[in-house]
Design an enzyme around this catalytic site. Sequence first.
Site, PDB file in Angstrom:
ATOM      1  N   ARG A  23       0.866  -1.337  -0.103  1.00 27.45           N
ATOM      2  CA  ARG A  23      -0.111  -0.135   0.096  1.00 27.45           C
ATOM      3  C   ARG A  23       0.927   1.156  -0.012  1.00 27.45           C
ATOM      4  O   ARG A  23       0.422   2.298  -0.359  1.00 27.45           O
ATOM      5  CB  ARG A  23      -1.015  -0.115   1.187  1.00 27.45           C
ATOM      6  CG  ARG A  23      -1.707  -1.279   1.347  1.00 27.45           C
ATOM      7  CD  ARG A  23      -2.591  -1.332   2.607  1.00 27.45           C
ATOM      8  NE  ARG A  23      -1.337  -1.594   3.542  1.00 27.45           N
ATOM      9  CZ  ARG A  23      -1.485  -1.525   5.216  1.00 27.45           C
ATOM     10  NH1 ARG A  23      -2.848  -1.068   5.607  1.00 27.45           N
ATOM     11  NH2 ARG A  23      -0.530  -1.374   5.846  1.00 27.45           N
ATOM     12  N   GLU A  28       7.030   5.720  12.416  1.00 28.93           N
ATOM     13  CA  GLU A  28       6.581   6.657  13.527  1.00 28.93           C
ATOM     14  C   GLU A  28       7.709   7.837  13.587  1.00 28.93           C
ATOM     15  O   GLU A  28       8.956   7.687  14.075  1.00 28.93           O
ATOM     16  CB  GLU A  28       6.947   5.688  14.955  1.00 28.93           C
ATOM     17  CG  GLU A  28       5.722   4.754  15.292  1.00 28.93           C
ATOM     18  CD  GLU A  28       6.075   3.981  16.571  1.00 28.93           C
ATOM     19  OE1 GLU A  28       7.120   4.477  17.226  1.00 28.93           O
ATOM     20  OE2 GLU A  28       5.426   3.083  16.689  1.00 28.93           O
ATOM     21  N   ARG A  59      16.776  29.715   4.976  1.00 23.19           N
ATOM     22  CA  ARG A  59      16.187  30.351   6.217  1.00 23.19           C
ATOM     23  C   ARG A  59      17.198  30.037   7.369  1.00 23.19           C
ATOM     24  O   ARG A  59      17.466  28.982   7.613  1.00 23.19           O
ATOM     25  CB  ARG A  59      14.874  29.502   6.572  1.00 23.19           C
ATOM     26  CG  ARG A  59      13.623  29.700   5.561  1.00 23.19           C
ATOM     27  CD  ARG A  59      12.656  29.067   5.918  1.00 23.19           C
ATOM     28  NE  ARG A  59      11.422  29.152   5.168  1.00 23.19           N
ATOM     29  CZ  ARG A  59      10.253  29.865   5.405  1.00 23.19           C
ATOM     30  NH1 ARG A  59      10.015  30.595   6.455  1.00 23.19           N
ATOM     31  NH2 ARG A  59       9.405  30.047   4.447  1.00 23.19           N
ATOM     32  N   HIS A  62      19.496  31.033  12.716  1.00 22.41           N
ATOM     33  CA  HIS A  62      18.520  31.723  13.678  1.00 22.41           C
ATOM     34  C   HIS A  62      18.612  30.836  15.166  1.00 22.41           C
ATOM     35  O   HIS A  62      18.748  29.334  15.125  1.00 22.41           O
ATOM     36  CB  HIS A  62      17.031  31.316  13.286  1.00 22.41           C
ATOM     37  CG  HIS A  62      16.724  32.118  11.925  1.00 22.41           C
ATOM     38  ND1 HIS A  62      15.705  31.712  11.022  1.00 22.41           N
ATOM     39  CD2 HIS A  62      17.455  32.916  11.478  1.00 22.41           C
ATOM     40  CE1 HIS A  62      15.590  32.569  10.034  1.00 22.41           C
ATOM     41  NE2 HIS A  62      16.716  33.201  10.098  1.00 22.41           N
ATOM     42  N   LYS A  72      15.515  21.512  18.784  1.00 24.55           N
ATOM     43  CA  LYS A  72      14.619  21.320  17.643  1.00 24.55           C
ATOM     44  C   LYS A  72      14.970  19.784  16.836  1.00 24.55           C
ATOM     45  O   LYS A  72      16.059  19.290  16.861  1.00 24.55           O
ATOM     46  CB  LYS A  72      14.835  22.126  16.607  1.00 24.55           C
ATOM     47  CG  LYS A  72      14.475  23.553  16.905  1.00 24.55           C
ATOM     48  CD  LYS A  72      15.016  24.777  15.884  1.00 24.55           C
ATOM     49  CE  LYS A  72      14.761  26.221  16.303  1.00 24.55           C
ATOM     50  NZ  LYS A  72      15.676  27.206  15.641  1.00 24.55           N
ATOM     51  N   TYR A 132       9.499  20.712  12.133  1.00 21.97           N
ATOM     52  CA  TYR A 132      10.352  20.638  13.194  1.00 21.97           C
ATOM     53  C   TYR A 132       9.557  20.879  14.515  1.00 21.97           C
ATOM     54  O   TYR A 132       8.994  21.769  14.796  1.00 21.97           O
ATOM     55  CB  TYR A 132      11.567  21.413  13.046  1.00 21.97           C
ATOM     56  CG  TYR A 132      11.290  23.059  12.687  1.00 21.97           C
ATOM     57  CD1 TYR A 132      10.995  23.400  11.592  1.00 21.97           C
ATOM     58  CD2 TYR A 132      11.560  23.976  13.903  1.00 21.97           C
ATOM     59  CE1 TYR A 132      10.668  24.779  11.231  1.00 21.97           C
ATOM     60  CE2 TYR A 132      11.172  25.193  13.397  1.00 21.97           C
ATOM     61  CZ  TYR A 132      10.878  25.778  12.134  1.00 21.97           C
ATOM     62  OH  TYR A 132      10.805  26.973  12.245  1.00 21.97           O
ATOM     63  N   ASP A 170      16.621  38.267   7.273  1.00 27.20           N
ATOM     64  CA  ASP A 170      17.831  37.379   7.047  1.00 27.20           C
ATOM     65  C   ASP A 170      18.983  38.309   6.562  1.00 27.20           C
ATOM     66  O   ASP A 170      20.277  37.900   7.055  1.00 27.20           O
ATOM     67  CB  ASP A 170      17.576  35.878   6.386  1.00 27.20           C
ATOM     68  CG  ASP A 170      16.846  35.159   7.553  1.00 27.20           C
ATOM     69  OD1 ASP A 170      16.694  35.606   8.711  1.00 27.20           O
ATOM     70  OD2 ASP A 170      16.290  33.905   7.190  1.00 27.20           O
TER      71      ASP A 170
END
Length: 181
Positions: A23, A28, A59, A62, A72, A132, A170
């Site tokens: 399928r 997980e 990005r 940071h 994270k 995240y 940025d």
Amino acid sequence: MKVTETKLAGCYILEPEIFEDERGYLTEVFNARRFKQAIGKDIDFVQDNQSFSQYGVVRALHFQLGDHAQAKLIRVLHGIIWDVAVDLRGDSPTYKQYIGVKLSYENKKQLFIPRGFAHGFVVLSATAEVCYKCDNYYHKEAEGGIAYNDPDFDIDWKLPADSLILSEKDKALPNFDTAKS
Ligand SMILES: Cc1cn([C@H]2C[C@H](O)[C@@H](COP(=O)(O)OP(=O)(O)O[C@H]3O[C@H](C)C(=O)[C@H](O)[C@H]3O)O2)c(=O)[nH]c1=O
């Protein structure tokens, strides 16, 4: 789940098991018990983020300051990114060192970045959707950042400089030696 330590203390690459059948597949993407076994710490994630970007978007780099710092756990829902973590922990043996990891829908790799790191990525596919988990809430007033092209780090963003797309915010980020710490 396969767990790979990186050269940065506390930063891990995680590869959850993929269950494929006729399928499709199931995996997980996060299991608190397995995650704790993998990194040896109990991380209480409180916020899930998701961002969509086109090819060449950067990005970076940071972080949130002080008590608002965020650990994270990053993964890619579709597309390919080059994900970068920079160790800004002053007491770390890998202080100011960085790693880059290809995260993609195909490889289903995840990168765990502890608090005290700067984080960023560049999109290498036509588009990418990045998800995240954060262990601390967004706090606009505590936002900090370092210029993606800070010569102090000389990060390889994998694409020609004229392909890169950054936010005005940025573009205005300072180099590390002048950033808020
Ligand atoms: C990060 C964040 C942003 N926002 C709002 C603030 C702005 O109105 C809008 C876009 O925010 P920003 O331009 O800061 O988004 P990114 O440039 O993707 O920032 C993120 O980029 C790198 C990859 C990171 O690791 C951080 O999570 C974060 O700094 O979303 C929120 O409401 N909650 C949030 O957690």
